[in-house]
Design a protein around this motif. Structure first.
Motif, PDB file in Angstrom:
ATOM      1  N   PRO A 135      24.835  -0.135   4.701  1.00  0.00           N
ATOM      2  CA  PRO A 135      25.891   1.274   5.469  1.00  0.00           C
ATOM      3  C   PRO A 135      26.839   0.539   4.784  1.00  0.00           C
ATOM      4  O   PRO A 135      27.635   1.079   4.199  1.00  0.00           O
ATOM      5  CB  PRO A 135      26.901  -0.632   6.422  1.00  0.00           C
ATOM      6  CG  PRO A 135      25.393  -0.543   7.520  1.00  0.00           C
ATOM      7  CD  PRO A 135      24.390  -1.137   6.070  1.00  0.00           C
ATOM      8  N   LYS A 136      27.421  -0.311   3.609  1.00  0.00           N
ATOM      9  CA  LYS A 136      27.646  -0.604   2.453  1.00  0.00           C
ATOM     10  C   LYS A 136      27.581   0.705   1.328  1.00  0.00           C
ATOM     11  O   LYS A 136      28.783   1.297   0.888  1.00  0.00           O
ATOM     12  CB  LYS A 136      27.572  -1.758   1.289  1.00  0.00           C
ATOM     13  CG  LYS A 136      27.918  -3.016   2.144  1.00  0.00           C
ATOM     14  CD  LYS A 136      27.939  -4.249   1.480  1.00  0.00           C
ATOM     15  CE  LYS A 136      28.068  -5.714   2.492  1.00  0.00           C
ATOM     16  NZ  LYS A 136      28.206  -6.607   1.685  1.00  0.00           N
ATOM     17  N   PHE A 138      26.679   3.886   2.602  1.00  0.00           N
ATOM     18  CA  PHE A 138      27.531   5.241   2.745  1.00  0.00           C
ATOM     19  C   PHE A 138      28.734   4.826   3.372  1.00  0.00           C
ATOM     20  O   PHE A 138      29.241   5.771   3.682  1.00  0.00           O
ATOM     21  CB  PHE A 138      26.782   5.233   4.598  1.00  0.00           C
ATOM     22  CG  PHE A 138      24.884   6.155   3.661  1.00  0.00           C
ATOM     23  CD1 PHE A 138      24.620   6.750   3.791  1.00  0.00           C
ATOM     24  CD2 PHE A 138      23.923   5.319   4.053  1.00  0.00           C
ATOM     25  CE1 PHE A 138      23.975   7.606   3.647  1.00  0.00           C
ATOM     26  CE2 PHE A 138      22.688   5.635   3.665  1.00  0.00           C
ATOM     27  CZ  PHE A 138      22.590   6.623   3.294  1.00  0.00           C
ATOM     28  N   LYS A 139      29.206   3.284   2.616  1.00  0.00           N
ATOM     29  CA  LYS A 139      30.458   3.153   3.399  1.00  0.00           C
ATOM     30  C   LYS A 139      31.230   3.219   4.916  1.00  0.00           C
ATOM     31  O   LYS A 139      32.125   3.921   4.914  1.00  0.00           O
ATOM     32  CB  LYS A 139      31.241   4.154   2.400  1.00  0.00           C
ATOM     33  CG  LYS A 139      31.580   3.562   0.817  1.00  0.00           C
ATOM     34  CD  LYS A 139      31.934   4.514  -0.412  1.00  0.00           C
ATOM     35  CE  LYS A 139      31.730   4.663  -1.432  1.00  0.00           C
ATOM     36  NZ  LYS A 139      33.388   5.396  -2.131  1.00  0.00           N
ATOM     37  N   ASN A 140      30.195   2.870   5.021  1.00  0.00           N
ATOM     38  CA  ASN A 140      30.118   3.384   6.725  1.00  0.00           C
ATOM     39  C   ASN A 140      30.116   1.436   7.119  1.00  0.00           C
ATOM     40  O   ASN A 140      28.491   1.454   7.032  1.00  0.00           O
ATOM     41  CB  ASN A 140      29.741   4.095   7.584  1.00  0.00           C
ATOM     42  CG  ASN A 140      30.096   4.093   8.972  1.00  0.00           C
ATOM     43  OD1 ASN A 140      30.202   3.412   9.699  1.00  0.00           O
ATOM     44  ND2 ASN A 140      29.146   5.649   9.445  1.00  0.00           N
ATOM     45  N   ASN A 141      30.468   0.828   7.665  1.00  0.00           N
ATOM     46  CA  ASN A 141      30.545  -0.517   8.266  1.00  0.00           C
ATOM     47  C   ASN A 141      30.443  -0.473  10.126  1.00  0.00           C
ATOM     48  O   ASN A 141      30.452  -1.590  10.475  1.00  0.00           O
ATOM     49  CB  ASN A 141      31.799  -1.453   7.947  1.00  0.00           C
ATOM     50  CG  ASN A 141      31.159  -1.879   6.456  1.00  0.00           C
ATOM     51  OD1 ASN A 141      30.509  -1.222   6.264  1.00  0.00           O
ATOM     52  ND2 ASN A 141      32.932  -1.455   6.044  1.00  0.00           N
ATOM     53  N   SER A 142      30.318   0.892  10.691  1.00  0.00           N
ATOM     54  CA  SER A 142      29.787   0.247  12.022  1.00  0.00           C
ATOM     55  C   SER A 142      28.487  -0.386  12.093  1.00  0.00           C
ATOM     56  O   SER A 142      27.892  -0.623  11.631  1.00  0.00           O
ATOM     57  CB  SER A 142      30.065   1.790  12.313  1.00  0.00           C
ATOM     58  OG  SER A 142      29.071   2.847  12.356  1.00  0.00           O
ATOM     59  N   SER A 143      28.946  -0.495  13.742  1.00  0.00           N
ATOM     60  CA  SER A 143      27.937  -1.502  14.174  1.00  0.00           C
ATOM     61  C   SER A 143      26.730  -0.410  14.142  1.00  0.00           C
ATOM     62  O   SER A 143      25.161  -1.001  14.102  1.00  0.00           O
ATOM     63  CB  SER A 143      27.797  -2.184  15.853  1.00  0.00           C
ATOM     64  OG  SER A 143      28.466  -3.213  15.405  1.00  0.00           O
ATOM     65  N   MET A 145      25.888   2.137  12.265  1.00  0.00           N
ATOM     66  CA  MET A 145      24.833   2.057  11.235  1.00  0.00           C
ATOM     67  C   MET A 145      24.384   0.925  11.161  1.00  0.00           C
ATOM     68  O   MET A 145      23.334   1.064   9.971  1.00  0.00           O
ATOM     69  CB  MET A 145      26.019   2.593  10.284  1.00  0.00           C
ATOM     70  CG  MET A 145      25.738   2.799   8.846  1.00  0.00           C
ATOM     71  SD  MET A 145      24.830   4.411   8.096  1.00  0.00           S
ATOM     72  CE  MET A 145      25.454   5.834   8.994  1.00  0.00           C
ATOM     73  N   ARG A 232      35.219  -8.933  11.007  1.00  0.00           N
ATOM     74  CA  ARG A 232      34.164  -8.248   9.479  1.00  0.00           C
ATOM     75  C   ARG A 232      33.407 -10.518   9.593  1.00  0.00           C
ATOM     76  O   ARG A 232      31.965 -10.216   9.496  1.00  0.00           O
ATOM     77  CB  ARG A 232      34.383  -7.934   8.380  1.00  0.00           C
ATOM     78  CG  ARG A 232      33.587  -7.766   7.659  1.00  0.00           C
ATOM     79  CD  ARG A 232      34.246  -6.887   5.716  1.00  0.00           C
ATOM     80  NE  ARG A 232      33.287  -6.714   5.107  1.00  0.00           N
ATOM     81  CZ  ARG A 232      33.554  -6.275   3.805  1.00  0.00           C
ATOM     82  NH1 ARG A 232      35.065  -5.822   3.940  1.00  0.00           N
ATOM     83  NH2 ARG A 232      33.092  -6.281   3.074  1.00  0.00           N
TER      84      ARG A 232
END
Length: 331
Positions: A135-136, A138-143, A145, A232
């Motif tokens: 996720p880091k 792709f710069k997407n910290n959603s659950s 991902m 977070r």
């Protein structure tokens, strides 16, 4: 209810110590255990063979089964609360397949059991580290991902495990790898148990202390943030603790399915959805379940049955029964 579950755990533990191909009367089991704590002042009414069976053979594997069952159940309940998904299991982030790869490589290299255990732990943690790094990247910290990262790493580790099986010597190495991946306490000794016990117990305490925060996270990110929760850090700590529990459990006895999935459902059926009570009772029920499974594994036939076979045979019907009980709520 929690006190009753503790009593049930103690009863299951003592009865399982007594049952086996070499039966030991329950009263003798209690006396042998007490004699280990209070070595003087008790009349010896048991044989040396009884003591050896209880202390050196059954006690280590039952302590290990209790730790593994409690760890997997607590990990599963934590993940299900964090991701608000009752179908999430402890191997969500690829820890089980990662641990299997490390153990398989150690078996191929001819390492002793303690090194196999350590390699399984390290590669299991490495798999989760990669999953949480996706996720880091792709710069997407959603659950979502994070879950997808776990699926990717789990599939990749499964392929690596297939490669190790392909190159393994079919006469001995392949059988050892397959047997390890199916889970067993047959070769468990107290040194192996003591190696992972401090980590499991300390992480259990951390998760149980933060169970009210998991309650807040299960409400949703916006609600939890409005109540002052650092989403977070809290989610990251909970995932880290649940991962350590799963990795330690897998490195002790191999992969065991269903425990982390169905036991939290039993907990909800008994005590509800409040994680303040769900997490501790799931831990105790998980320990009892694994004690029962291990007792069946070593007594049902003349040879040891891998644990995953029994958990699958018991877990699938139990999960169907649980779904039937909750049909009205789900619909």
């Amino acid at each position: 209810m929690i006190y009753f579950s503790i009593f049930l755990f103690i009863a299951a533990f003592l009865i399982s110590l007594s049952i086996g191909r070499f039966n030991v009367p329950l009263i003798q089991v209690v006396k042998i255990l007490i004699s280990q704590v209070v070595p003087t002042g008790m009349e010896v009414t048991w044989t040396e063979q009884m003591q050896n069976v209880i202390i050196n053979i059954r006690l280590p594997r039952l302590v290990g089964a209790s730790l593994v069952g409690g760890a997997l159940a607590l990990s599963g309940a934590t993940y299900q609360g964090l991701f608000k998904n009752p179908l999430v299991s402890p191997d969500l982030l690829g820890v089980s397949n990662g641990a299997c790869v490390g153990a398989a490589i150690a078996i191929l290299l001819g390492f002793p059991s303690l090194v196999i255990q350590g390699c399984a732990l390290l590669t299991g943690l490495l798999a989760v580290l990669i999953s949480t790094s996706i996720p880091k990247f792709f710069k997407n910290n959603s659950s979502l991902m994070l879950v997808l990262g776990g699926v990717i790493v789990s599939g990749f580790m499964s392929s690596l495990l297939g490669i190790t099986k392909y190159v393994a010597d079919p006469d001995n190495q392949l059988a050892a790898i397959v047997y390890w991946t199916m889970g067993s306490f047959a070769t468990t000794n107290m040194n192996q148990v003591l190696l992972v016990m401090p980590a499991i117990l300390s992480v259990m305490v951390v998760l149980l202390l933060m169970r009210w925060r998991i309650n807040l996270l299960s409400l949703g990110d916006k609600e939890a943030r409005s109540l002052g929760v650092n989403i977070r850090k809290t989610r990251g700590l909970a995932i880290f603790c649940a991962t350590i529990l799963t990795a330690c459990a897998v490195c002790l006895c191999g992969t065991i399915g269903w425990v982390g999935l169905i036991i939290p459902h039993f907990g909800r059926l008994i005590i509800g959805h409040d994680n303040r009570y769900l997490l501790p009772i799931s831990t105790i029920i998980g320990a009892v379940f694994m004690i029962v499974v291990d007792t069946i594994a070593r007594n049902l036939t003349g040879s040891e049955i891998p644990l995953s076979i029994i958990t699958g045979l018991l877990g699938a019907p139990l999960f169907v029964w649980l779904l039937a009980r909750q049909k009205v709520r789900i619909s």
